[in-house]
Enzyme design. Structure first.
Site, PDB file in Angstrom:
ATOM      1  N   VAL A 129     -22.194   7.431   2.913  1.00  0.00           N
ATOM      2  CA  VAL A 129     -22.562   6.922   4.185  1.00  0.00           C
ATOM      3  C   VAL A 129     -21.530   7.444   5.164  1.00  0.00           C
ATOM      4  O   VAL A 129     -21.733   8.059   6.377  1.00  0.00           O
ATOM      5  CB  VAL A 129     -22.586   5.334   4.429  1.00  0.00           C
ATOM      6  CG1 VAL A 129     -22.810   5.023   5.857  1.00  0.00           C
ATOM      7  CG2 VAL A 129     -23.918   4.940   3.601  1.00  0.00           C
TER       8      VAL A 129
ATOM      9  N   ASN B  79     -22.177  -0.358  -3.978  1.00  0.00           N
ATOM     10  CA  ASN B  79     -21.510   0.807  -2.998  1.00  0.00           C
ATOM     11  C   ASN B  79     -21.179   0.206  -1.698  1.00  0.00           C
ATOM     12  O   ASN B  79     -22.300  -0.189  -0.838  1.00  0.00           O
ATOM     13  CB  ASN B  79     -22.504   1.920  -3.090  1.00  0.00           C
ATOM     14  CG  ASN B  79     -22.382   2.642  -4.028  1.00  0.00           C
ATOM     15  OD1 ASN B  79     -22.865   2.276  -5.433  1.00  0.00           O
ATOM     16  ND2 ASN B  79     -22.129   4.108  -4.087  1.00  0.00           N
TER      17      ASN B  79
ATOM     18  N   TYR C 196     -13.358   6.198 -14.374  1.00  0.00           N
ATOM     19  CA  TYR C 196     -12.812   4.975 -13.447  1.00  0.00           C
ATOM     20  C   TYR C 196     -13.782   3.897 -13.873  1.00  0.00           C
ATOM     21  O   TYR C 196     -12.985   2.522 -13.588  1.00  0.00           O
ATOM     22  CB  TYR C 196     -13.544   5.496 -11.877  1.00  0.00           C
ATOM     23  CG  TYR C 196     -13.815   4.691 -10.928  1.00  0.00           C
ATOM     24  CD1 TYR C 196     -12.440   4.026 -10.328  1.00  0.00           C
ATOM     25  CD2 TYR C 196     -14.890   4.062 -10.766  1.00  0.00           C
ATOM     26  CE1 TYR C 196     -12.697   3.212  -9.518  1.00  0.00           C
ATOM     27  CE2 TYR C 196     -14.949   3.124  -9.641  1.00  0.00           C
ATOM     28  CZ  TYR C 196     -13.982   2.487  -8.975  1.00  0.00           C
ATOM     29  OH  TYR C 196     -13.998   1.583  -8.297  1.00  0.00           O
TER      30      TYR C 196
ATOM     31  N   ASP D 107       0.791  -1.348   0.081  1.00  0.00           N
ATOM     32  CA  ASP D 107      -0.132   0.183   0.001  1.00  0.00           C
ATOM     33  C   ASP D 107       0.886   1.025   0.088  1.00  0.00           C
ATOM     34  O   ASP D 107       2.084   1.211   0.946  1.00  0.00           O
ATOM     35  CB  ASP D 107      -1.002   0.051   1.289  1.00  0.00           C
ATOM     36  CG  ASP D 107      -2.013   0.917   1.128  1.00  0.00           C
ATOM     37  OD1 ASP D 107      -2.097   2.227   1.033  1.00  0.00           O
ATOM     38  OD2 ASP D 107      -3.066   0.528   1.005  1.00  0.00           O
TER      39      ASP D 107
END
Length: 309
Positions: A185, A170, A141, A31
């Site tokens: 959210v 999602n 994307y 990462d």
């Protein structure tokens, strides 16, 4: 099993890495921490801070010799993909190709790719969309993720690697970043708990298929454990509009106000919902967390984060 998780410090990737460790696998993580966080890294994982486009990442894969790769590292900002499609393609296509090539050369046996069901189909003509729905993404994307699936298929065939592309709806839940381009959210949770007025782009009637992160982790697990191959939608098959999400979360947070409505943003779909029937039939996977339960758990997580500050 030796497992590599790219993007393993991120929202979904850290949960996947943690589950793999719990199952007894030897886990390595790559990462670059551009959006992931060190705090998300599970203990006992071998972590390398580097970019998937780098030679360093290729050497790491050669040294680790993963038997399975979960590829979650990505440029995931739809708006950024519109403003800088070259960057989006560089990370999501070229970066993924470098990971695939290195994995193949290291003798990897399986690759599980985190794709998108929310962006890959574009403006849908059928609701919910099955995997056979035409792929007509309306953002770079979505286009880069679709391209990634084609390279995944190619390397799977040429290198004899079993491949699975999970097209997420999602995804929401604990560890999602509420800053910048994030799921609605997480953004709502942060605003509501800090006493701010949540913002809605458009009229709030745009719909999404919201799937809880724990269910997505379970999908990754069965994708590794089952001998299946191919593309699978990972969603609930249920449309929920953004305004309805706000109403539920506002009630849970004790917020009595109204949201602020702003102009809709380019590259975003009006309706999006996917059919998880194939995943249920072949992988034995089905979502288990209701939208209300998931929203309550997500609010509880963010409340705990704020209380620690």
């Amino acid at each position: 099993m030796r497992v590599l998780v790219t993007g393993g410090a991120g929202f979904i990737g850290s949960h996947v890495a943690q589950r793999m460790l719990e199952l007894g696998h030897r886990v390595s993580i790559v990462d670059n921490l551009s959006s992931g966080k060190r705090d998300n890294l599970p203990g006992h994982a071998h972590f390398l801070h580097c970019d998937i486009r780098s030679d360093e990442c290729e050497r790491f894969i050669a040294e680790e010799r993963p038997e399975a790769v979960f590829h979650l590292a990505a440029q995931m900002d739809v708006r950024k993909s519109v403003s800088d499609p070259a960057l989006d393609a560089d990370i999501n296509v070229r970066g993924f190709v470098r990971v695939l090539k290195a994995a193949a050369e290291a003798g990897c046996k399986a690759v599980v790719f985190s794709s998108t069901g929310g962006a890959i189909y574009g403006e849908q003509e059928r609701f919910p969309a099955g995997e056979d729905h035409p792929c007509r993404p309306v953002s770079p994307y979505g286009t880069s993720k679709f391209c990634g699936e084609q390279y995944l298929r190619y390397f799977g065939s040429s290198a004899n690697m079993r491949w699975v592309a999970l097209r997420y709806a999602n995804v929401y839940g604990p560890r999602q970043d509420p800053h910048g381009e994030a799921g609605v959210v997480a953004i709502f949770a942060r605003a509501l708990l800090q006493g701010e007025t949540p913002r809605i782009y458009g009229d709030g009637k745009q719909t999404r298929d919201f799937v809880f992160v724990r269910d997505v982790v379970a999908a990754n697990q069965v994708a590794l454990e089952r001998p299946a191959e191919g593309v699978f939608n990972i969603g609930t098959g249920v449309e929920t509009d953004v305004l309805a999400v706000f109403r539920v979360m506002a009630r849970c947070a004790g917020f009595a106000g109204e949201p602020e409505f702003l102009p809709e943003r380019p590259g975003e779909q009006r309706r999006s919902v996917i059919d998880p029937g194939r995943a249920r039939q072949i992988l034995g996977w089905s979502p288990t967390v209701s939208i209300r339960e998931g929203l309550e758990q997500t609010l509880s997580y963010f409340r705990g984060i704020l209380e620690k500050r």
